[in-house]
Design an enzyme around this catalytic site. Structure first.
Site, PDB file in Angstrom:
ATOM      1  N   GLY A  32      11.600  29.543  37.591  1.00 42.01           N
ATOM      2  CA  GLY A  32      12.058  31.045  37.108  1.00 42.01           C
ATOM      3  C   GLY A  32      13.614  31.252  37.182  1.00 42.01           C
ATOM      4  O   GLY A  32      13.928  31.618  36.079  1.00 42.01           O
ATOM      5  N   ALA A  33      14.247  30.399  37.836  1.00 38.41           N
ATOM      6  CA  ALA A  33      15.772  30.791  38.107  1.00 38.41           C
ATOM      7  C   ALA A  33      16.426  29.847  39.015  1.00 38.41           C
ATOM      8  O   ALA A  33      15.777  29.305  39.986  1.00 38.41           O
ATOM      9  CB  ALA A  33      16.161  32.289  38.195  1.00 38.41           C
ATOM     10  N   MET A  34      17.648  29.736  39.160  1.00 34.80           N
ATOM     11  CA  MET A  34      18.339  28.876  40.375  1.00 34.80           C
ATOM     12  C   MET A  34      19.762  29.756  40.673  1.00 34.80           C
ATOM     13  O   MET A  34      20.475  30.198  39.593  1.00 34.80           O
ATOM     14  CB  MET A  34      18.700  27.714  39.536  1.00 34.80           C
ATOM     15  CG  MET A  34      19.339  26.468  40.473  1.00 34.80           C
ATOM     16  SD  MET A  34      18.519  26.251  41.838  1.00 34.80           S
ATOM     17  CE  MET A  34      19.563  25.974  43.103  1.00 34.80           C
TER      18      MET A  34
ATOM     19  N   GLU B 210      17.933  35.832  43.066  1.00 33.07           N
ATOM     20  CA  GLU B 210      19.122  34.915  43.001  1.00 33.07           C
ATOM     21  C   GLU B 210      20.238  35.233  43.586  1.00 33.07           C
ATOM     22  O   GLU B 210      20.993  34.628  44.196  1.00 33.07           O
ATOM     23  CB  GLU B 210      19.047  34.361  41.510  1.00 33.07           C
ATOM     24  CG  GLU B 210      17.951  33.690  40.854  1.00 33.07           C
ATOM     25  CD  GLU B 210      17.078  32.981  41.685  1.00 33.07           C
ATOM     26  OE1 GLU B 210      17.832  32.016  42.422  1.00 33.07           O
ATOM     27  OE2 GLU B 210      15.734  32.754  41.409  1.00 33.07           O
TER      28      GLU B 210
ATOM     29  N   HIS C  24      20.208  35.111  47.345  1.00 38.79           N
ATOM     30  CA  HIS C  24      20.656  33.826  47.864  1.00 38.79           C
ATOM     31  C   HIS C  24      22.268  33.380  48.093  1.00 38.79           C
ATOM     32  O   HIS C  24      22.523  32.636  48.905  1.00 38.79           O
ATOM     33  CB  HIS C  24      20.295  32.731  46.624  1.00 38.79           C
ATOM     34  CG  HIS C  24      18.779  32.179  46.782  1.00 38.79           C
ATOM     35  ND1 HIS C  24      18.155  31.845  47.928  1.00 38.79           N
ATOM     36  CD2 HIS C  24      17.794  32.063  46.064  1.00 38.79           C
ATOM     37  CE1 HIS C  24      17.085  31.221  48.059  1.00 38.79           C
ATOM     38  NE2 HIS C  24      16.844  31.494  46.656  1.00 38.79           N
TER      39      HIS C  24
HETATM   40  N1  B3K Z   1      16.092  27.793  44.544  1.00 41.46           N
HETATM   41  C1  B3K Z   1      15.388  27.694  43.192  1.00 41.46           C
HETATM   42  C2  B3K Z   1      14.213  26.653  43.077  1.00 41.46           C
HETATM   43  C3  B3K Z   1      14.674  25.219  42.675  1.00 41.46           C
HETATM   44  C4  B3K Z   1      13.322  24.680  42.483  1.00 41.46           C
HETATM   45  C5  B3K Z   1      13.477  23.176  42.186  1.00 41.46           C
HETATM   46  N2  B3K Z   1      12.325  22.324  42.043  1.00 41.46           N
HETATM   47  C6  B3K Z   1      14.856  29.008  42.722  1.00 41.46           C
HETATM   48  C7  B3K Z   1      14.674  30.038  43.797  1.00 41.46           C
HETATM   49  O1  B3K Z   1      13.976  30.010  44.721  1.00 41.46           O
HETATM   50  O2  B3K Z   1      15.577  30.823  43.853  1.00 41.46           O
HETATM   51 ZN    ZN Z   2      14.794  31.236  45.931  1.00 41.78          ZN
END
Ligand code: B3K
Ligand code: ZN
Length: 902
Positions: free
Chosen positions: A265-267, A302, A305
């Site tokens: 989905g996103a990073m 995101e 995070h």
């Molecule tokens: N932290 C990333 C997920 C990355 C997955 C890589 N295999 C997206 C998220 O949970 O926000």
């Molecule tokens: Zn996440």
């Protein structure tokens, strides 16, 4: 990526890295074919590390150009380069290490590390992608300050990385250069760069403390008129984190970049979030209500995070739920608050319940099966072969439920105090799930002298969905009701290995209410106060609670608000359930009662189907649905949820042996019967919930569309005269994608004659230039009732299909294999043969995405015998394929080894 023998990594083997790497300078000479990276690190051996500690740097698919230590070429005898690591020995206690390496972005189909999508460069580093960019200590507990220099040909005018832009210049050779500096130390998984020709939309806002910050959303040229919603969502997320958690944006600039080719989905890369375009781009013509909601939620996720993940990160990948469970909880609360915004208390409660119902429905459909199958793991796993396989519904969604239970136990204020304490203790650190619970416990013990969260920690240690059996004893003479809760949880997945210790009880917050036979709430006396809902804390195998002053035999309303991720066992009569479905004051439990009634009904019909008998719907069930459909007190969004039949995945969990055709036949029959018997009511709902005028994705109109389109589907399913005309008319005149898709879906699934094919062709003609809409077109066909392996194979020949774009592969292949049980599961094994081919083909391109498809057969051993054997053979065929990635191999070998007993 290709592996030899799979290696299992254990949580108990964690050791700190012997060196600190406080500073990193990265220089990129970007070129699609061959990019050169110069990585200069300042390293310092930790005081407690051995003087001869070697430095192991991870690296994959890289070519070494040069290696220098403190400016000198490093002797051959003191380093070695393997397929996965560069190992240096004999290093001084402090040194500057400079590594020059090459990689090949355009040829990188894994979409991990540095890759090309369209005409631009992007990166994806979590979990272990940074090692495909340069050799580095690719683990989250090594945190560094980054300075990044990007150089690229003029075709890539935009050069972005994390943090603040320090300088840009034109180089004499015609290339551009940009220099970025991120003031916050971070693990390498949060590194990002973007280079290309993109358009953007931006706004400036002041944070709570009055600092001006720049918010930007970047996307493909031509898509700039579709980024307003994402940018608005970002502003809302920023405000929400300030008000609900007192957390401010810590950077001067925050960027979101949309990319077409993306594995998930996103990073949340620091200050430079990279998003799947599907979670950024929206306008009324091309995005559905669900898309709008998804964008707001993922933008929020995101953004959140930045504190829960970036400022405080994970010590190691076993702690993934530390950031993911917590951040999902935060995004769920954000969405709920946005949905309830500006509403009166009753409407706000209903809006929040809708969000809760949707989240629980997802948990049940995706996480419960996982927790009962071969991949079952605690939210904090104890081992893995490939961490990419552990971005699961368990770590995310159950992880969020575990955070939510702490919120329930501490209350909103207590939880906020626990969060404040967590940041006070750990800001800037890489920590563990235990550290989080300890911060929450510091508040809980003050609130509840003599108690602690020790038993609660079992949610982090053990897998499986606990079952709680409820018994009610009513003593009419004494007006006393005694409630007994008894929990149990069988070993699942790797827990079934013989050497595993016996499972311990969980700490389960269990919210309960009692209704009288007229459906009126009975006041419960708890700690001297009268309340409608009691929160019981079950911490042992079996406990009892006594309620005095209960005037008549009650009907229990159990696990209100879904206060714990468990399965409740209680012997309600159908009449009890109908009463709860009509009267429960807890909107979640009210929905739940209707779902249980529907589940019983569908399972009974499936049994009739299996024994070749005529299907008949129960009149009392139809009456319950009529009552919900016509209850004027219910708003449209909530009503649409109460009327939705349980998903096939949720229903399958209730079958001793999963029989997809019987389930599909039963569900189809009931839907058509509801359509036929409640024809007039559905028609009134269809007519009464139109949303003329300008499109708005707000919950009010979205709820009306959900109900109206559900009415249309029922009328079509029942073959009611004139229904097809309504669908055609809606399709022709729809002013938004939600209505357009709903009409097309109804036509495709239940239409007759030429109309379905014509509408489908017209849809493609109109939208063929738009990848996100073409994905929808593929998905409608992959999930259609009429879809077969043959039709899906034919669609793969369509010029618009490619396995290389994950969104496209998911839209067709995944949707068919994972979400079309009727098309997929046949005893002739054709569906499984198709799956085998696609997993293998995809694995050669993109192992991370292939491993998700591989999970389609996880629960093979719980199906009816006729399907079990061909499924097992397909799993064996994939497992035996030479050169399989460790990603896929872990999935298929666990499916074969830890199959649940049926
Ligand atoms: N932290 C990333 C997920 C990355 C997955 C890589 N295999 C997206 C998220 O949970 O926000
Ligand atoms: Zn996440």
């Amino acid at each position: 990526m290709r592996t030899d023998t799979p290696v299992t990594i254990y949580r108990k083997d964690y050791r700190p890295y012997p060196y600190a790497i406080p500073q990193v300078a990265l220089e990129f000479d970007l070129d699609p074919d061959t990019t050169t990276v110069r990585c200069t690190m300042q390293v310092e051996r930790h005081a407690d590390a051995a003087a001869d500690a070697v430095m192991q740097l991870d690296g994959e698919a890289l070519e070494l150009v040069s290696l220098r230590v403190d400016g000198q070429a490093w002797p051959d005898a003191q380093y070695s380069v393997g397929a996965h690591a560069l190992t240096l020995s004999g290093l001084p206690a402090r040194a500057e290490i400079e590594i020059v390496s090459r990689c090949h972005p355009a040829a990188n189909s894994t979409l991990m590390g540095l890759y090309v999508s369209g005409d631009s460069f992007f990166t994806q580093c979590e979990a272990e992608g940074f090692r495909r960019i340069t050799w580095f200590a690719d683990r989250p507990d090594v945190m560094s300050r980054y300075r990044v220099t990007l150089r690229a040909p003029a075709a890539y005018p935009l050069l972005l990385s994390n943090g603040n832009l320090i300088a840009t210049r034109q180089l004499p050779d015609g290339r551009g250069e940009a220099e970025w500096e991120d003031p916050f130390p971070k693990p390498c998984y949060l590194f990002a760069l973007v280079a290309g020709r993109l358009t953007h939309r931006e706004t400036r806002v002041n944070t709570a403390s009055g600092r001006e910050v720049l918010l930007q959303v970047y996307s493909d040229p031509g898509s700039e008129n579709r980024t307003q919603w994402a940018l608005d969502s970002l502003v809302r997320a920023l405000r929400w984190d300030e008000t609900r958690f007192g957390l401010e944006l810590d950077l001067d600039r925050f960027m979101v970049v949309a990319v077409r080719d993306f594995n998930m989905g996103a990073m949340e890369n620091k200050g430079l979030n990279i998003f799947n375009a599907a979670y950024v781009l929206a306008d009324a013509d091309t995005a559905t209500d669900a898309n709008y909601e998804g964008i707001e939620s993922v933008i929020g996720h995101e953004y959140f995070h930045n504190w829960t993940g970036n400022r405080v990160t994970c010590r190691d990948w076993f702690q993934l739920s530390l950031k993911e469970g917590l951040t999902v909880f935060r995004d769920q609360e954000f969405s709920a608050d946005m949905m309830a915004r500006d509403l009166d208390p009753a409407a706000a409660a209903s809006a929040r319940a809708v969000k809760r119902i949707d989240d629980v429905a997802t948990l049940r459909a995706a996480q419960f099966p996982e927790d009962a199958g071969p991949m079952a793991h605690p939210i904090r796993p104890d081992s893995y072969q490939e961490i990419g396989n552990f971005y699961t519904a368990t770590v995310y969604e159950k992880g969020s439920e575990v955070i939510r239970m702490q919120h329930t136990l501490l209350g909103e204020e207590g939880f906020r105090a626990g969060m404040d304490e967590y940041f006070r203790r750990h800001d800037g650190q890489a920590v563990t799930c235990d550290d989080f619970v300890a911060a929450m416990e510091s508040v809980y013990v003050k609130q509840h002298p003599g108690r602690n969260l020790e038993v609660f920690r079992n949610w982090y240690r053990q897998a499986g969905t606990p079952r709680v059996a409820v018994t009610l004893d009513y003593d009419a003479a004494a007006q006393r009701c005694t409630v007994t809760l008894a929990q149990q949880c069988q070993p699942v997945g790797v827990e079934r290995r013989a050497d595993n210790p016996a499972k311990q009880p969980f700490h389960i917050p269990f919210a309960l209410g009692l209704l009288d036979r007229q459906g009126k709430p009975i006041a419960l006396r708890v700690d001297g106060r009268e309340q409608e809902t009691a929160l019981l804390e079950l911490t042992t195998a079996r406990q009892q609670w006594v309620f005095e002053g209960v005037p008549s035999a009650p009907v229990p309303s159990l696990l209100r608000g879904f206060s714990a991720p468990i399965i409740v066992e209680y012997g309600w009569s159908d009449a009890d359930l109908a009463l709860l479905s009509a009267h429960d004051t807890d909107p979640f439990a009210r929905w739940e009662a209707g779902q249980e009634l529907a589940t019983r009904q569908i399972l009974a019909l499936a049994r009739l189907h299996q024994s070749g008998q005529t299907l008949r719907a129960d009149g009392a069930f139809i009456d319950a649905w009529r009552a919900l459909l016509t209850d004027p007190a219910l708003d449209a969004a909530y009503r649409a949820r109460t009327l939705a039949l349980p998903s096939e995945k949720t229903l399958a969990e209730r079958m001793a042996q999963i029989d997809p055709p019987a389930l599909a036949a039963a569900r189809d029959f009931l839907r058509a019967e509801l359509g036929r018997q409640l024809q007039a009511e559905w028609r009134a709902a269809f007519d009464g919930n139109q949303t003329p005028g300008e499109y708005s994705p707000a919950p009010g109109p979205a709820g009306r569309r959900a109900l109206k389109n559900q009415a249309l589907a029922h009328l079509m399913a029942a073959g009611i005269d004139g229904a097809q005309g309504l669908a055609q008319q809606q399709y022709a005149s729809a002013g938004n994608m939600t209505d357009s898709m709903a009409a097309l879906s109804a036509l495709l699934n239940y239409g007759t004659g030429e109309a379905p094919a014509q509408a489908l062709a017209a849809f493609y003609e109109r939208w063929k230039h738009d990848p996100l809409v073409v994905d929808k077109w593929f998905t409608l066909q992959a999930t259609a009732r009429s879809a077969t392996v043959q039709t899906v194979r034919a669609l793969m020949q369509h010029p618009a299909f490619t396995l290389r774009n994950p969104n496209r592969a998911r839209a067709l292949v995944f949707q068919f294999c994972l979400n079309n049980a009727r098309g997929m599961h046949h005893a002739d094994g054709t569906g499984y043969a198709y799956w085998t081919e696609q997993v293998i083909a995809l694995d050669a391109l993109n192992p991370e995405v292939a491993a998700r498809l591989a999970r389609a057969l996880d629960n093979w051993s719980r199906f009816v015998p006729a399907l079990r054997q061909p499924m097992q053979q397909a799993l064996q065929a994939v497992s035996a394929h030479p050169g399989l990635s460790r990603n896929v191999l872990e999935i298929t070998s666990k499916a074969l080894e830890f199959a649940a007993q049926s």
